[in-house]
Design a protein around this motif. Structure first.
Motif, PDB file in Angstrom:
ATOM      1  N   ASP A 533       0.262  -8.498   3.562  1.00  0.00           N
ATOM      2  CA  ASP A 533       0.945  -7.276   3.991  1.00  0.00           C
ATOM      3  C   ASP A 533       0.319  -6.048   3.333  1.00  0.00           C
ATOM      4  N   LEU A 534      -0.954  -5.858   3.615  1.00  0.00           N
ATOM      5  CA  LEU A 534      -1.747  -4.796   3.006  1.00  0.00           C
ATOM      6  C   LEU A 534      -1.387  -3.419   3.550  1.00  0.00           C
ATOM      7  N   ARG A 535      -1.310  -2.430   2.650  1.00  0.00           N
ATOM      8  CA  ARG A 535      -1.161  -1.022   3.008  1.00  0.00           C
ATOM      9  C   ARG A 535      -2.091  -0.198   2.124  1.00  0.00           C
ATOM     10  N   PHE A 536      -2.380   1.035   2.566  1.00  0.00           N
ATOM     11  CA  PHE A 536      -3.213   1.941   1.780  1.00  0.00           C
ATOM     12  C   PHE A 536      -2.451   3.231   1.497  1.00  0.00           C
ATOM     13  N   GLY A 537      -2.770   3.867   0.380  1.00  0.00           N
ATOM     14  CA  GLY A 537      -2.231   5.170   0.057  1.00  0.00           C
ATOM     15  C   GLY A 537      -3.334   6.057  -0.480  1.00  0.00           C
ATOM     16  N   GLN A 538      -3.064   7.361  -0.511  1.00  0.00           N
ATOM     17  CA  GLN A 538      -4.040   8.308  -1.056  1.00  0.00           C
ATOM     18  C   GLN A 538      -3.299   9.386  -1.836  1.00  0.00           C
ATOM     19  N   ASP A 539      -3.829   9.739  -3.011  1.00  0.00           N
ATOM     20  CA  ASP A 539      -3.137  10.735  -3.830  1.00  0.00           C
ATOM     21  C   ASP A 539      -3.715  12.127  -3.601  1.00  0.00           C
ATOM     22  N   ALA A 540      -3.216  13.094  -4.354  1.00  0.00           N
ATOM     23  CA  ALA A 540      -3.615  14.488  -4.162  1.00  0.00           C
ATOM     24  C   ALA A 540      -5.073  14.736  -4.511  1.00  0.00           C
ATOM     25  N   HIS A 541      -5.686  13.813  -5.252  1.00  0.00           N
ATOM     26  CA  HIS A 541      -7.083  13.956  -5.640  1.00  0.00           C
ATOM     27  C   HIS A 541      -8.028  13.203  -4.712  1.00  0.00           C
ATOM     28  N   GLY A 542      -7.492  12.583  -3.656  1.00  0.00           N
ATOM     29  CA  GLY A 542      -8.322  11.846  -2.718  1.00  0.00           C
ATOM     30  C   GLY A 542      -8.619  10.421  -3.126  1.00  0.00           C
ATOM     31  N   GLU A 543      -8.037   9.977  -4.251  1.00  0.00           N
ATOM     32  CA  GLU A 543      -8.241   8.590  -4.683  1.00  0.00           C
ATOM     33  C   GLU A 543      -7.372   7.660  -3.835  1.00  0.00           C
ATOM     34  N   ILE A 544      -7.860   6.441  -3.638  1.00  0.00           N
ATOM     35  CA  ILE A 544      -7.213   5.500  -2.722  1.00  0.00           C
ATOM     36  C   ILE A 544      -6.517   4.381  -3.485  1.00  0.00           C
ATOM     37  N   TYR A 545      -5.353   4.002  -2.959  1.00  0.00           N
ATOM     38  CA  TYR A 545      -4.515   2.960  -3.549  1.00  0.00           C
ATOM     39  C   TYR A 545      -4.335   1.834  -2.547  1.00  0.00           C
ATOM     40  N   ILE A 546      -4.114   0.646  -3.090  1.00  0.00           N
ATOM     41  CA  ILE A 546      -3.847  -0.539  -2.285  1.00  0.00           C
ATOM     42  C   ILE A 546      -2.443  -1.038  -2.614  1.00  0.00           C
ATOM     43  N   ILE A 547      -1.674  -1.301  -1.577  1.00  0.00           N
ATOM     44  CA  ILE A 547      -0.315  -1.818  -1.729  1.00  0.00           C
ATOM     45  C   ILE A 547      -0.263  -3.207  -1.116  1.00  0.00           C
ATOM     46  N   THR A 548       0.253  -4.167  -1.861  1.00  0.00           N
ATOM     47  CA  THR A 548       0.492  -5.498  -1.309  1.00  0.00           C
ATOM     48  C   THR A 548       2.004  -5.647  -1.144  1.00  0.00           C
ATOM     49  N   LYS A 549       2.441  -5.459   0.099  1.00  0.00           N
ATOM     50  CA  LYS A 549       3.879  -5.419   0.370  1.00  0.00           C
ATOM     51  C   LYS A 549       4.558  -6.752   0.075  1.00  0.00           C
ATOM     52  N   ALA A 550       3.801  -7.845   0.165  1.00  0.00           N
ATOM     53  CA  ALA A 550       4.394  -9.172  -0.035  1.00  0.00           C
ATOM     54  C   ALA A 550       4.974  -9.342  -1.433  1.00  0.00           C
ATOM     55  N   ASP A 551       4.363  -8.679  -2.445  1.00  0.00           N
ATOM     56  CA  ASP A 551       4.887  -8.828  -3.808  1.00  0.00           C
ATOM     57  C   ASP A 551       5.239  -7.492  -4.439  1.00  0.00           C
ATOM     58  N   GLY A 552       5.186  -6.400  -3.653  1.00  0.00           N
ATOM     59  CA  GLY A 552       5.609  -5.107  -4.167  1.00  0.00           C
ATOM     60  C   GLY A 552       4.711  -4.518  -5.227  1.00  0.00           C
ATOM     61  N   MET A 553       3.393  -4.781  -5.155  1.00  0.00           N
ATOM     62  CA  MET A 553       2.467  -4.282  -6.165  1.00  0.00           C
ATOM     63  C   MET A 553       1.695  -3.077  -5.646  1.00  0.00           C
ATOM     64  N   LEU A 554       1.410  -2.151  -6.574  1.00  0.00           N
ATOM     65  CA  LEU A 554       0.587  -0.982  -6.287  1.00  0.00           C
ATOM     66  C   LEU A 554      -0.639  -1.023  -7.194  1.00  0.00           C
ATOM     67  N   TYR A 555      -1.824  -0.931  -6.570  1.00  0.00           N
ATOM     68  CA  TYR A 555      -3.088  -0.906  -7.297  1.00  0.00           C
ATOM     69  C   TYR A 555      -3.836   0.380  -6.954  1.00  0.00           C
ATOM     70  N   GLN A 556      -4.639   0.843  -7.874  1.00  0.00           N
ATOM     71  CA  GLN A 556      -5.536   1.959  -7.593  1.00  0.00           C
ATOM     72  C   GLN A 556      -6.969   1.451  -7.606  1.00  0.00           C
ATOM     73  N   ILE A 557      -7.787   1.954  -6.677  1.00  0.00           N
ATOM     74  CA  ILE A 557      -9.218   1.672  -6.714  1.00  0.00           C
ATOM     75  C   ILE A 557      -9.833   2.599  -7.751  1.00  0.00           C
ATOM     76  N   VAL A 558     -10.465   2.026  -8.762  1.00  0.00           N
ATOM     77  CA  VAL A 558     -10.965   2.802  -9.899  1.00  0.00           C
ATOM     78  C   VAL A 558     -12.446   2.521 -10.123  1.00  0.00           C
ATOM     79  N   PRO A 559     -13.128   3.382 -10.903  1.00  0.00           N
ATOM     80  CA  PRO A 559     -14.540   3.125 -11.210  1.00  0.00           C
ATOM     81  C   PRO A 559     -14.700   1.875 -12.057  1.00  0.00           C
ATOM     82  N   SER A 560     -15.852   1.273 -11.968  1.00  0.00           N
ATOM     83  CA  SER A 560     -16.141   0.113 -12.825  1.00  0.00           C
ATOM     84  C   SER A 560     -16.339   0.588 -14.256  1.00  0.00           C
TER      85      SER A 560
END
Length: 561
Positions: A533-560
């Motif tokens: 149950d994948l979803r995407f979000g974006q913040d005010a700085h243009g950074e992208i987030y990944i949401i896994t609706k199945a377990d209610g988790m929020l992740y941010q895509i970050v630099p290595s």
């Protein structure tokens, strides 16, 4: 039998009844009237007795399926499929989906609906020359791009429904004033996430509407939200939600003789204080829309983030409205009509009042104003336009969840027809046959004037597309110039290079691999469920987030690191 929404199209309640194709059954007598009611309530979204839908057609099963194995399958379907039960494996390969456990189903309701189904005869086969349907429409698979994105855990959302169903996190954007992240839950709550990743409740819509309905598995509840571009001045905020059947006069109907399963409502909120972290103020109804079924509703409302005051598009609300499950109910005429609202992207001015209901405005330059077609329509031909987003150059991308074969991205333009229910991606659907089969386009296709996707994939790659965003952040330069999107069920993350987008051709899709804490990982492994149950979000700085609706988790895509 109720099951979590697929989006798209494959993993839903419907696939659940593929169980009836399992092993020989010994019939029994039950209350057929009650069984019919249970079927209508829980099964008719995805099944009929004439041809396959999202799940298999259910006519002519008497003497084919066995009660013992049937009940085992309902209680633990994955176990029977994994155990290589022949008929279960066959249907799994065809529909490309597991169904969840139905151990919670009332035993009497189960027996009644089985009895009702077993009384239905096999569908009649009309004698006609069959066309050559395509089983694998897109043979070329999506290849790994060679790029890996890094995930950072932000937070886990609290339980908001039952201990079995976690949050149903569905959309993320940011507050126009504070720039804090704003995230909604289909179950009725909207949250504020501050810079320290602390969670607070902005709004619980269920407390404001006594008829608010939320049924996990049917994409009901709080569908979407949007801040007006002048929010700091006019304090206006918009939401969509569902109510059961007819709870108010609808602005859009499709015939008095057809059922209304749900209504989608757009509400305008005027906040007392636009800087407040808890919404207080007054509300008014903007629009109410009937839908024939629980699925493919109003999952997106949004404003053009790049339009400036004085631009024609400034302050206009785009509304993604699916076909409401009309095709599953064999009512293709509902979306296939330019004078209907369903299967369309609508565009309105919420500050105007020249609509038929006097509650919103219709832009005079909307493409069907003064022509045949609904004035509110911006573009048509969608099954489920679940996300709409803008590129920095002003172009608009809409993602469309398909039926049985094709998931697609379109360049959204005024007045265009993207084909549904007579096209799925770059393939044709024969309205005289099952809508679950696709064919090559006819030789005279150009005369119909359809507009085709800028990117697409078939169900070998994933069951349901989830639209995303152009990466406009600064933290990860390698993602600049890419539109990031993905696949809901399997949780794969893709991109297309914006520089390669060209209307009339399909841009090659690349896959991004993921890692967490420097270790390779998939979202399925993180979620530990069959449906991410994948979803995407974006913040005010243009950074992208990944949401896994199945377990209610929020992740941010970050630099290595």
């Amino acid at each position: 039998m109720k099951m979590p929404a697929k989006s798209p199209a494959i993993i839903r309640l419907g696939v659940s009844l593929l169980i009836f194709f399992l092993i020989p059954f010994q019939g029994f007598s039950q209350n057929l009237i009650q069984g019919a009611q249970v079927f209508e309530l829980h099964c008719a979204n995805c099944h009929n007795f004439k041809d396959d839908g999202i799940g298999p057609q259910l006519g002519g099963l008497k003497g084919i399926v066995d009660k013992k194995y049937l009940l085992e399958f309902i209680n633990n379907p994955k176990a029977l499929i994994d155990a290589n039960v022949a008929r279960a494996q066959d249907k799994y390969k065809k529909f490309k989906s597991y169904m969840p456990s139905f151990s919670h189903l009332d035993p009497k309701d189960l027996q009644d609906v089985i009895a009702y189904i077993l009384e239905k005869p096999s569908p009649k086969i009309i004698g006609k020359k069959e066309k050559l349907a395509l089983e694998n429409p897109i043979k070329e698979g999506i290849q790994f791009s060679g790029e890996t994105i890094n995930l950072k855990k932000i937070l886990k959302f609290p339980f908001t429904y039952t201990s079995q169903v976690n949050t149903r996190i569905n959309k993320m954007t940011f507050h126009p004033i504070s720039k804090e992240r704003i995230i909604s839950d289909l179950q009725g709550k909207i949250y504020v996430v501050d810079d320290k990743n602390q969670l607070s409740e902005f709004l619980d819509i269920s407390k404001h509407f006594p008829h608010f309905t939320n049924k996990p598995g049917f994409a009901t509840g709080l569908g979407s939200f949007a801040f007006h571009p002048l929010f700091a001045q006019n304090k206006l905020f918009y939401t969509t939600h569902t109510e059961p059947e007819i709870k108010g006069p609808s602005d859009f109907t499709y015939g008095d003789s057809l059922r209304v399963k749900l209504q989608w409502i757009i509400t305008e909120w005027t906040m007392d204080d636009p800087s407040a972290k808890v919404l207080s103020g007054k509300s008014r109804e903007v629009m109410r829309v009937n839908v024939i079924d629980q699925v493919h509703g109003m999952q997106e409302i949004t404003f053009n983030p790049y339009a400036k005051p004085g631009d024609p598009d400034f302050g206009l609300l785009y509304i993604g409205l699916g076909d409401g499950g009309a095709l599953e109910q064999r009512r293709g005429f509902i979306p296939n009509n330019p004078e209907h609202a369903w299967g369309k992207v609508l565009r309105i001015d919420p500050l105007g009042r020249n609509s038929q209901n006097g509650k919103y405005g219709i832009p005079t330059f909307n493409p069907f104003v003064g022509k045949k077609g609904l004035d509110e329509v911006f573009a048509q031909g969608f099954r489920n336009p679940n996300r709409i987003s803008w590129l920095h150059d002003g172009r608009i991308i809409v993602s469309n969840i398909g039926q049985r074969h094709i998931e697609s991205l379109y360049m959204l333009k005024p007045g265009k027809n993207y084909g549904w229910p007579l096209r799925e991606g770059t393939f044709a659907i024969d309205s005289t046959m099952s809508t679950n089969t696709v064919f090559l386009l006819p030789k005279n296709d150009a005369q119909f004037g359809y507009t085709y996707p800028i990117a697409q994939f078939d169900h070998d790659e994933g069951n349901a597309i989830m639209g995303g965003f152009e990466y406009t952040g600064k933290a990860i330069p390698s993602l600049r110039g890419k539109y990031i999107f993905g696949e809901i069920v399997r949780g794969r993350v893709f991109y297309i290079p914006i520089s390669e987008i060209k209307e009339g051709t399909q841009t090659r899709i690349r896959e991004l691999k993921m890692q967490l804490d420097a270790l390779p990982i998939t979202l399925k492994e993180l979620v530990k469920a069959n449906k991410v149950d994948l979803r995407f979000g974006q913040d005010a700085h243009g950074e992208i987030y990944i949401i896994t609706k199945a377990d209610g988790m929020l992740y941010q895509i970050v630099p290595s690191k």
